[in-house]
Design a protein around this motif. Structure first.
Motif, PDB file in Angstrom:
ATOM      1  N   LEU A   1       1.251  -5.165  11.055  1.00 53.85           N
ATOM      2  CA  LEU A   1       1.659  -4.205  10.068  1.00 53.85           C
ATOM      3  C   LEU A   1       3.241  -3.654   9.982  1.00 53.85           C
ATOM      4  O   LEU A   1       3.960  -3.402  11.158  1.00 53.85           O
TER       5      LEU A   1
ATOM      6  N   LEU B   1       3.275   0.356   3.228  1.00 52.56           N
ATOM      7  CA  LEU B   1       2.889  -0.582   4.154  1.00 52.56           C
ATOM      8  C   LEU B   1       2.288  -1.781   3.660  1.00 52.56           C
ATOM      9  O   LEU B   1       1.772  -1.851   2.709  1.00 52.56           O
TER      10      LEU B   1
ATOM     11  N   GLY C   1       6.977  12.700   9.264  1.00 49.91           N
ATOM     12  CA  GLY C   1       7.558  11.823  10.035  1.00 49.91           C
ATOM     13  C   GLY C   1       7.423  11.855  11.543  1.00 49.91           C
ATOM     14  O   GLY C   1       8.268  11.074  12.545  1.00 49.91           O
TER      15      GLY C   1
ATOM     16  N   VAL D   1       8.438   2.609  20.772  1.00 50.64           N
ATOM     17  CA  VAL D   1       8.508   4.029  20.918  1.00 50.64           C
ATOM     18  C   VAL D   1       7.428   4.587  21.411  1.00 50.64           C
ATOM     19  O   VAL D   1       7.271   5.801  21.763  1.00 50.64           O
TER      20      VAL D   1
ATOM     21  N   VAL E   1       3.947   0.500  19.152  1.00 53.06           N
ATOM     22  CA  VAL E   1       4.569   1.151  17.727  1.00 53.06           C
ATOM     23  C   VAL E   1       6.115   0.947  17.830  1.00 53.06           C
ATOM     24  O   VAL E   1       6.740   1.370  19.138  1.00 53.06           O
TER      25      VAL E   1
ATOM     26  N   LEU F   1      -5.951  -4.021  10.624  1.00 49.64           N
ATOM     27  CA  LEU F   1      -5.015  -4.747  11.451  1.00 49.64           C
ATOM     28  C   LEU F   1      -5.660  -5.216  12.486  1.00 49.64           C
ATOM     29  O   LEU F   1      -6.197  -4.643  13.394  1.00 49.64           O
TER      30      LEU F   1
ATOM     31  N   LEU G   1       5.822  -1.055   7.873  1.00 47.70           N
ATOM     32  CA  LEU G   1       5.678   0.492   7.247  1.00 47.70           C
ATOM     33  C   LEU G   1       7.001   0.665   6.892  1.00 47.70           C
ATOM     34  O   LEU G   1       7.934   0.868   7.927  1.00 47.70           O
TER      35      LEU G   1
ATOM     36  N   LEU H   1       8.663   0.773  10.583  1.00 47.88           N
ATOM     37  CA  LEU H   1       7.664   0.825  11.620  1.00 47.88           C
ATOM     38  C   LEU H   1       6.836  -0.412  11.736  1.00 47.88           C
ATOM     39  O   LEU H   1       6.469  -0.866  10.811  1.00 47.88           O
TER      40      LEU H   1
ATOM     41  N   ILE I   1       0.713  -0.950   0.056  1.00 43.13           N
ATOM     42  CA  ILE I   1       0.169   0.009   0.052  1.00 43.13           C
ATOM     43  C   ILE I   1       0.954   1.145   0.065  1.00 43.13           C
ATOM     44  O   ILE I   1       1.696   1.407   0.850  1.00 43.13           O
TER      45      ILE I   1
ATOM     46  N   LEU J   1      10.357  10.058  14.171  1.00 38.48           N
ATOM     47  CA  LEU J   1      10.960   8.864  13.762  1.00 38.48           C
ATOM     48  C   LEU J   1      12.342   8.787  13.424  1.00 38.48           C
ATOM     49  O   LEU J   1      12.971   7.938  13.818  1.00 38.48           O
TER      50      LEU J   1
ATOM     51  N   LEU K   1       3.492  -2.480  13.714  1.00 33.07           N
ATOM     52  CA  LEU K   1       2.679  -2.206  14.845  1.00 33.07           C
ATOM     53  C   LEU K   1       1.818  -3.797  14.871  1.00 33.07           C
ATOM     54  O   LEU K   1       1.192  -4.233  14.036  1.00 33.07           O
ATOM     55  N   GLU K   2       1.864  -3.870  16.152  1.00 37.78           N
ATOM     56  CA  GLU K   2       1.307  -5.373  16.573  1.00 37.78           C
ATOM     57  C   GLU K   2       0.744  -5.120  18.113  1.00 37.78           C
ATOM     58  O   GLU K   2       1.439  -4.432  18.802  1.00 37.78           O
TER      59      GLU K   2
END
Lengths: 123, 123
Positions: B54, B78, A76, B26, B34, A29, B56, B98, A8, B10, B100-101
């Motif tokens: 996820l 992503l 960012g 973070v 994250v 997600l 990214l 990055l 994506i 970031l 995410l989970e």
């Protein structure tokens, strides 16, 4: 898999719409949604009592007004508004963001009103 | 609020570490984390049976190998690996991502082994 295994591209997806303050879902997600939005101007003060909300700025500059002070995000940079914390986004220039929060989270939270709008799916 | 209301940059956070294949948290988003990581080379094939994941890409280029084919991600792209789908990340050049989970998701999923490493908190 429910979705074809393709990347994506956030810039490509952002190019697909121009309406402001309208969240576009680009991925799921678990029971969370990854959404994009374009913002300009000031939103409404509101609170999400049941969930944190992640903002990641892709382009532009977003100020998240909090009752304790402002958080300013450039590209960012991300910020998580904790659940129960009143906030009001404002952007002087057009700003593109990625949002992440549970599916069904309303943009106006507890405030409701005319700017309430469900997220749309961006195919 | 549990954290001071400041933006998380970031690039600044990525500059704080150089070790590869080591996830650095973070921010929290409800019971999700994250995380940032730097990758180079190939990881191990593994599956997260209970959660989507996820990815990214921030810089570099990441290939997520799937049994159905590869997904290649550049900066600003992503992909969500659905739960139960076996995958193996590989990066020819050093790549920053990055992730995410849900909190507690292990980097090696069901595979375990010597590359298993808990996420660290990046202050």
């Amino acid at each position: 898999m429910p979705q074809a295994p393709v990347a994506i591209n956030l810039a490509d997806r952002l190019a697909q719409f121009s309406d402001l303050w309208s969240q576009k879902k680009v991925a799921d997600l678990n029971d969370y949604e990854v959404k994009l939005a374009k913002l300009k101007g000031e939103f409404v003060w509101h609170t999400h009592e049941d969930t944190d909300e992640l903002f990641l700025v892709i382009s532009g500059r977003l100020t998240i007004q909090l009752r304790d002070g402002d958080v300013v995000l450039g590209p960012g940079e991300l910020f998580v508004v904790p659940r129960g914390v009143e906030h009001c986004p404002v952007a002087d220039e057009e700003t593109a963001i990625l949002l992440l929060e549970p599916a069904g989270t309303l943009n106006t939270g507890d405030a409701g009103g005319p700017r309430t709008k469900a997220a749309e799916v961006l195919d």
